[in-house]
Design a protein around this motif. Structure first.
Motif, PDB file in Angstrom:
ATOM      1  N   ARG A   1       1.327  19.627 -10.334  1.00 16.83           N
ATOM      2  CA  ARG A   1       0.018  19.004 -10.205  1.00 16.83           C
ATOM      3  C   ARG A   1      -0.226  17.894 -11.226  1.00 16.83           C
ATOM      4  O   ARG A   1      -1.108  17.069 -11.059  1.00 16.83           O
TER       5      ARG A   1
ATOM      6  N   ASP B   1      -0.719  10.808  -5.713  1.00 17.65           N
ATOM      7  CA  ASP B   1      -2.137  10.809  -5.354  1.00 17.65           C
ATOM      8  C   ASP B   1      -2.343  11.384  -3.947  1.00 17.65           C
ATOM      9  O   ASP B   1      -3.249  12.182  -3.723  1.00 17.65           O
TER      10      ASP B   1
ATOM     11  N   GLY C   1      -2.279  15.086  -3.972  1.00 17.25           N
ATOM     12  CA  GLY C   1      -3.255  15.750  -4.819  1.00 17.25           C
ATOM     13  C   GLY C   1      -2.796  15.954  -6.250  1.00 17.25           C
ATOM     14  O   GLY C   1      -3.435  16.657  -7.024  1.00 17.25           O
TER      15      GLY C   1
END
Length: 114
Positions: free
Chosen positions: A44, A72, A75
């Protein structure tokens, strides 16, 4: 001089990828698949440590933007750290530093992930 490479380590909640070598139209075929694979891991928060980048042209800039876009879209957050001065100037001149977050050190970038 060693060829282009991307070495990764997991540090806390971050994946740190140390990019080394020249980022240009010649090494695009090496870096692009490595960055794509890196981003497909599902982390992440990704820090690209660019301290080992000796040169970057428009193809290298395109690779960085492509990696940011891919992150992006999935996420994830991708940021840059340890950007050499010549590359930092290119990021500023092109306005890319307004898109990609740039940190002085990997530690500074990691602190944002916590």
């Amino acid at each position: 001089m060693a060829g282009p490479s991307v070495e990764t380590i997991t540090s806390g909640r971050c994946l740190v990828a140390r990019v080394s070598g020249e980022m240009d139209y010649v090494t695009d075929v090496v870096f692009r698949p490595q960055l794509k694979e890196l981003l497909s891991r599902g982390d992440r928060f990704i820090v690209l440590d660019l301290s080992g980048v000796s040169f970057c042209d428009s193809a290298g800039l395109s690779m960085l933007l492509g990696a940011w876009r891919q992150a992006d879209d999935s996420g994830a957050v991708l940021v840059l750290a340890c950007v050499p001065d010549p590359l930092r100037r290119i990021l500023q001149m092109t306005g890319v530093d307004q898109i990609l977050r740039v940190y002085e050190t990997v530690t500074d970038a990691e602190a944002v992930a916590d």
